[in-house]
Design a protein around this motif. Structure first.
Motif, mmCIF file in Angstrom:
data_model
loop_
_atom_site.group_PDB
_atom_site.id
_atom_site.type_symbol
_atom_site.label_atom_id
_atom_site.label_comp_id
_atom_site.label_asym_id
_atom_site.label_seq_id
_atom_site.Cartn_x
_atom_site.Cartn_y
_atom_site.Cartn_z
ATOM 1 N N MET A 1 -17.793 49.021 25.308
ATOM 2 C CA MET A 1 -19.007 49.530 26.192
ATOM 3 C C MET A 1 -18.609 50.288 27.054
ATOM 4 S SD MET A 1 -22.338 48.002 25.186
ATOM 5 C CE MET A 1 -22.499 47.063 23.587
ATOM 6 N N LYS A 2 -18.925 51.376 27.465
ATOM 7 C CA LYS A 2 -18.702 52.019 28.648
ATOM 8 C C LYS A 2 -19.113 51.660 29.939
ATOM 9 C CE LYS A 2 -16.647 56.359 28.356
ATOM 10 N NZ LYS A 2 -15.729 56.073 27.388
ATOM 11 N N ASN A 3 -20.557 51.263 29.993
ATOM 12 C CA ASN A 3 -21.077 50.876 31.193
ATOM 13 C C ASN A 3 -22.508 50.058 30.803
ATOM 14 O OD1 ASN A 3 -22.559 52.740 30.258
ATOM 15 N ND2 ASN A 3 -22.310 54.084 32.262
ATOM 16 N N HIS A 4 -23.439 50.248 31.846
ATOM 17 C CA HIS A 4 -24.640 49.379 31.509
ATOM 18 C C HIS A 4 -25.737 50.351 31.079
ATOM 19 C CE1 HIS A 4 -21.776 47.012 33.646
ATOM 20 N NE2 HIS A 4 -22.037 47.837 34.896
ATOM 21 N N MET A 5 -25.609 51.707 30.910
ATOM 22 C CA MET A 5 -26.822 52.452 30.698
ATOM 23 C C MET A 5 -27.393 52.103 29.371
ATOM 24 S SD MET A 5 -26.774 56.521 30.761
ATOM 25 C CE MET A 5 -28.495 57.140 30.177
ATOM 26 N N GLY A 6 -26.597 51.738 28.367
ATOM 27 C CA GLY A 6 -27.257 51.240 27.223
ATOM 28 C C GLY A 6 -28.302 50.114 27.297
ATOM 29 N N MET A 7 -27.792 49.198 28.201
ATOM 30 C CA MET A 7 -28.688 48.159 28.412
ATOM 31 C C MET A 7 -29.928 48.401 29.152
ATOM 32 S SD MET A 7 -29.316 44.956 27.732
ATOM 33 C CE MET A 7 -28.482 43.582 27.806
ATOM 34 N N ILE B 1 -31.478 51.212 28.969
ATOM 35 C CA ILE B 1 -32.466 51.989 28.066
ATOM 36 C C ILE B 1 -33.083 50.937 27.063
ATOM 37 C CG2 ILE B 1 -32.704 53.856 26.135
ATOM 38 C CD1 ILE B 1 -29.882 54.831 27.471
ATOM 39 N N PHE B 2 -32.228 50.013 26.641
ATOM 40 C CA PHE B 2 -32.739 49.009 25.781
ATOM 41 C C PHE B 2 -33.758 48.335 26.536
ATOM 42 C CE2 PHE B 2 -32.460 44.543 24.441
ATOM 43 C CZ PHE B 2 -32.903 44.607 23.194
ATOM 44 N N GLU C 1 -14.289 43.235 27.448
ATOM 45 C CA GLU C 1 -15.742 42.908 27.464
ATOM 46 C C GLU C 1 -16.192 42.898 28.958
ATOM 47 O OE1 GLU C 1 -17.733 43.034 24.904
ATOM 48 O OE2 GLU C 1 -16.481 42.602 23.226
ATOM 49 N N VAL D 1 -21.323 56.917 22.121
ATOM 50 C CA VAL D 1 -20.908 56.132 23.266
ATOM 51 C C VAL D 1 -20.850 54.474 22.636
ATOM 52 C CG1 VAL D 1 -23.154 55.528 24.256
ATOM 53 C CG2 VAL D 1 -21.158 55.461 25.676
ATOM 54 N N TYR D 2 -21.753 54.122 21.692
ATOM 55 C CA TYR D 2 -21.442 52.895 21.278
ATOM 56 C C TYR D 2 -21.439 52.732 19.635
ATOM 57 C CZ TYR D 2 -23.964 51.804 25.822
ATOM 58 O OH TYR D 2 -24.271 51.917 26.979
ATOM 59 N N ARG E 1 -19.935 50.493 17.544
ATOM 60 C CA ARG E 1 -20.418 49.427 16.809
ATOM 61 C C ARG E 1 -22.041 49.358 16.532
ATOM 62 N NH1 ARG E 1 -17.092 44.814 20.021
ATOM 63 N NH2 ARG E 1 -18.000 45.955 21.663
ATOM 64 N N ILE F 1 -34.577 52.218 17.285
ATOM 65 C CA ILE F 1 -34.315 51.924 18.444
ATOM 66 C C ILE F 1 -32.786 52.008 19.047
ATOM 67 C CG2 ILE F 1 -34.611 50.141 20.629
ATOM 68 C CD1 ILE F 1 -36.984 49.167 19.305
ATOM 69 N N VAL G 1 -31.127 54.431 21.701
ATOM 70 C CA VAL G 1 -30.444 54.005 22.922
ATOM 71 C C VAL G 1 -29.254 54.828 22.782
ATOM 72 C CG1 VAL G 1 -29.223 52.083 23.684
ATOM 73 C CG2 VAL G 1 -31.530 52.093 22.914
ATOM 74 N N ILE H 1 -29.119 58.685 23.770
ATOM 75 C CA ILE H 1 -29.470 58.975 24.977
ATOM 76 C C ILE H 1 -28.238 58.754 25.718
ATOM 77 C CG2 ILE H 1 -30.873 58.334 27.289
ATOM 78 C CD1 ILE H 1 -32.997 57.846 25.291
ATOM 79 N N ALA H 2 -27.698 57.506 25.839
ATOM 80 C CA ALA H 2 -26.469 57.245 26.374
ATOM 81 C C ALA H 2 -25.274 57.934 26.279
ATOM 82 C CB ALA H 2 -26.050 55.767 26.190
ATOM 83 N N GLN I 1 -23.380 60.545 29.184
ATOM 84 C CA GLN I 1 -22.212 59.999 29.438
ATOM 85 C C GLN I 1 -20.888 60.831 28.915
ATOM 86 O OE1 GLN I 1 -21.953 55.987 29.272
ATOM 87 N NE2 GLN I 1 -23.937 55.951 30.273
ATOM 88 N N VAL J 1 -36.961 55.200 22.024
ATOM 89 C CA VAL J 1 -36.763 54.143 22.437
ATOM 90 C C VAL J 1 -38.188 53.512 23.012
ATOM 91 C CG1 VAL J 1 -36.015 53.304 24.658
ATOM 92 C CG2 VAL J 1 -34.459 54.353 23.105
#
Lengths: 183, 532
Positions: free
Chosen positions: A1-7, A9-10, A149, B101-102, B104, B163, B167, B170-171, B175, B201
């Motif tokens: 995980m790169k950073n907190h952006m995904g969180m 948006i979620f 992590e 970016v994610y 997994r 969703i 996510v 967008i990320a 980035q 989202v």
């Protein structure tokens, strides 16, 4: 995980879930305002208030663990989370005994049924989120020093704050709307 | 040179891959499977409607057919089609990234999608669901004797896959862009994906809530939509359409992104009004959230609300028109090459135009009172969804096929089937406009004999359309076994994704270019490549 952006948006996505439920509840409340205010008296005001304090305090601990870079505070936050769930459990038990919890309604008017349905559904969904939040905090505690992590504690903290914030909305909507309309 | 197919190899490498390119393939195979199921349901319905008297299937089975057709085609084919296949494959390539970016989370989204799909399949095999894809209360919660809960569960689970994809996109776009790529150097396909992801989202959770409440109401008898328990069935329609109207923009926006790319390449012109097209994607995403009430003009909401929703529905036409006029201006006096992808895309523009304009008819209150729930509506949204989204999807698949597979398909067959599809499509759905205007209601399994002729035209058209869809599946699959591979830039197109090999290596780029080329600068490029 790169950073907190995904969180983040979620969490916007999660916000829509609670947002639409609160919207539905508001519509129902506008249609049955007085009955909802009366029904609100049957909830345990003290429990709700204590739970609010507990959740806000646990959020403070989570933030503190992020600032102080100390994972001990996560344990405190998790303990408070468990206390929150226990208090909720007592509350649900009492309401079920009184026939005011979903699946066990006894002789309620339709507006009261609606109020307690929303109460049961919204708070239970929130309770599920609290449980997930505790699991996330646990995972964060467990993997606190794992370099792979390193974003997890912060993300778990964000999630926990979100859960807390939802409660801050739920609390007045259910526990406080009847306060100045005495029985 | 090793490409992403070889690194690593084996079945397991596909199932636990985090490579966005392989995940795109997983999605492609699974949505093709769902498409075939949905197409079969449509075929059975049309055969049933060939004669005025229902004599093939019973009314009850007919209800289950159109429900499963709607659920499978919308939630399991159209919504994931372009974002999850082309978006997954191309987004990192277009912005110069190694992966999403994610990674997994990306794989998880496919598994979640498949779990939802299995629930829906289970519901289908075990007798289906007869509520229509809309699950309207109170029928779905109190009266229906079919697998509403299972189907709702399938939709609920699949929503989370949507969703996750949103996510991730967008990320990623925020980035992982190449350091030289600012927001206005991005390809328009990426802009379209960005707008789509925002809708995914923000809207999907609302649908999840709606179908969750349906399920709970059926199982536990909660009363949120039950008037007897103080609830309000109209609320369900509101929250349902709060997702499901933006959902049609989830289907059409990515197709519009594909159109911008393909059109620019095959007319060898810089796309006209880049910024306008980019912003109009965002505008459509925004307006999409404001028009859900136009599905409920006759549901009993207030006239004031109807008027407002009608006005806002008209507003959606503005950004859509901005796009169409920009594309038209791109084509103006250009040297147009009618290759397979271009035929699909020109088909898209013309069919989308018809679909969009009939959308304006439906947004007018007076006309909607007359044609609501008739075949006019069916024709309108099929023009948008099939004539728009599926055309865009097929055009995109053909355009990027050399990049995705490293092989080239048979151009003659490609053109032939594209023309067949456009002809068959119009033959299928244009008569339905007339039928609807004459008053044939949708979702009926038998009808007065006066409508028989047009229905027969429509059924014949569907067979033509089915034949047209059958060909690409065959020749694209066959092309995978070709020995001959293609070069990096098959079409001499300008995007960043064409600078790496075809198929791309596992890490997408062996070495990134120091600066990003102007993605629509067709002046500097040689003429169109590929076979003529």
């Amino acid at each position: 995980m790169k950073n907190h952006m995904g969180m983040w948006i979620f969490l916007a996505s999660e916000m829509m879930i609670f947002g639409v439920l609160i919207f539905l509840y508001q519509v129902a409340m506008n249609q049955n305002l007085n009955e909802f205010r009366m029904a609100s008296h049957d909830l345990h005001f003290i429990h709700g208030t204590v739970n609010t304090v507990i959740l806000l305090t646990s959020s403070y601990f989570v933030a503190l663990s992020d600032v102080k870079k100390n994972r001990l505070f996560l344990i405190l936050a998790m303990i408070l989370g468990v206390v929150f769930i226990s208090i909720k459990g007592f509350e649900y038990y009492d309401l079920t005994q009184e026939g005011k919890f979903p699946l066990n309604f006894k002789d309620l008017s339709s507006a009261e049924t609606l109020f307690f349905t929303y109460y049961g559904f919204l708070t239970f969904l929130h309770l599920l989120h609290v449980s997930v939040g505790i699991l996330l905090l646990g995972a964060a505690w467990f993997l606190y020093y794992n370099p792979k992590e390193k974003n997890l504690p912060h993300n778990a903290g964000l999630y926990w704050h979100f859960v807390d914030l939802v409660w801050v909305f739920i609390y007045p909507l259910f526990y406080l709307i009847g306060r100045n309309y005495g029985k | 040179m090793k490409n992403y197919f070889d690194s690593p190899r084996g079945v397991l490498s596909w199932l636990i891959t985090t490579d966005h390119k392989k995940i795109a393939w997983l999605y492609l195979v699974s949505i093709t499977f769902f498409f075939i199921i949905g197409a079969f349901a449509a075929l059975l319905m049309r055969i049933e409607l060939f004669t005025a008297h229902g004599n093939i299937v019973s009314p009850d089975v007919y209800n289950r057919l159109f429900s499963i057709h709607g659920i499978v085609m919308i939630f399991f084919f159209l919504v994931p089609s372009i974002p999850s296949v082309l978006g997954n494959f191309l987004l990192p390539l277009m912005i110069g990234a190694k992966d999403l970016v994610y990674p997994r989370l990306n794989l998880m989204s496919w598994y979640v999608f498949m779990i939802g799909g299995l629930f829906t399949l289970w519901a289908t095999i075990d007798g289906g669901v007869d509520t229509g894809w809309t699950f309207y209360t109170p029928y779905s919660t109190m009266f229906s004797n079919s697998h509403v809960v299972l189907a709702a569960l399938g939709v609920f689970v699949t929503g989370f896959s949507s969703i996750m994809t949103g996510v991730n996109f967008i990320a990623t776009i925020h980035q992982l862009r190449h350091k030289d790529m600012n927001w206005f150097k991005m390809p328009l396909f990426v802009w379209a994906m960005y707008a789509t992801s925002i809708i995914m989202v923000l809207a999907t959770p609302v649908l999840a809530t709606a179908v969750l409440l349906i399920g709970l109401e059926r199982i536990f008898g909660l009363g949120i939509f039950d008037p007897a328990l103080g609830g309000d069935p109209l609320l369900f329609q509101h929250i349902f359409w709060f997702y499901s109207h933006p959902a049609v923009y989830i289907m059409i926006l990515p197709a519009m992104g594909v159109v911008s790319e393909v059109l620019s390449c095959f007319s060898r012109r810089r796309v006209f009004g880049y910024k306008f097209i980019a912003y109009s994607s965002l505008a459509i995403a925004l307006f999409g959230f404001l028009v859900w009430g136009h599905h409920m003009f006759v549901s009993g909401q207030s006239t004031f609300a109807n008027t407002v929703f009608s006005f806002l529905s008209f507003l959606v036409a503005v950004p859509s028109a901005v796009k169409v006029f920009s594309w038209t201006a791109t084509l103006y006096r250009a040297k147009i090459y009618l290759r397979t992808p271009m035929i699909y895309i020109l088909g898209f523009i013309s069919l989308f135009l018809v679909g969009g304009l009939t959308g304006l008819f439906l947004a007018s209150l007076a006309i909607d009172l007359h044609v609501h729930d008739t075949y006019f509506v069916v024709a309108h949204f099929h023009y948008i969804m099939v004539g728009g989204a599926v055309m865009g999807f097929l055009g995109g698949i053909h355009f990027w096929w050399p990049k995705i597979s490293g092989k080239t398909y048979n151009e003659k067959w490609g053109r032939f089937s594209a023309v067949i599809i456009i002809l068959g499509f119009n033959l299928t759905f244009f008569p339905q406009f007339i039928l609807g205007y004459l008053g044939m209601p949708r979702r009926y399994h038998s009808y007065p004999e006066v409508y028989e002729y047009l229905n027969q035209v429509s059924t014949v058209g569907l067979f033509l359309l089915g034949i047209g869809y059958f060909f690409p599946i065959v020749y694209l699959t066959m092309s995978l076994f070709d020995k001959k591979t293609v070069g990096a830039n098959y079409w001499n197109a300008a995007g960043l994704e064409w600078l790496t090999e075809s198929p791309p290596p596992h890490e997408n780029f062996h070495e990134l270019p120091a600066t990003v080329p102007d993605v629509y600068d067709y002046e500097r490029l040689p003429d169109l490549g590929g076979v003529s």
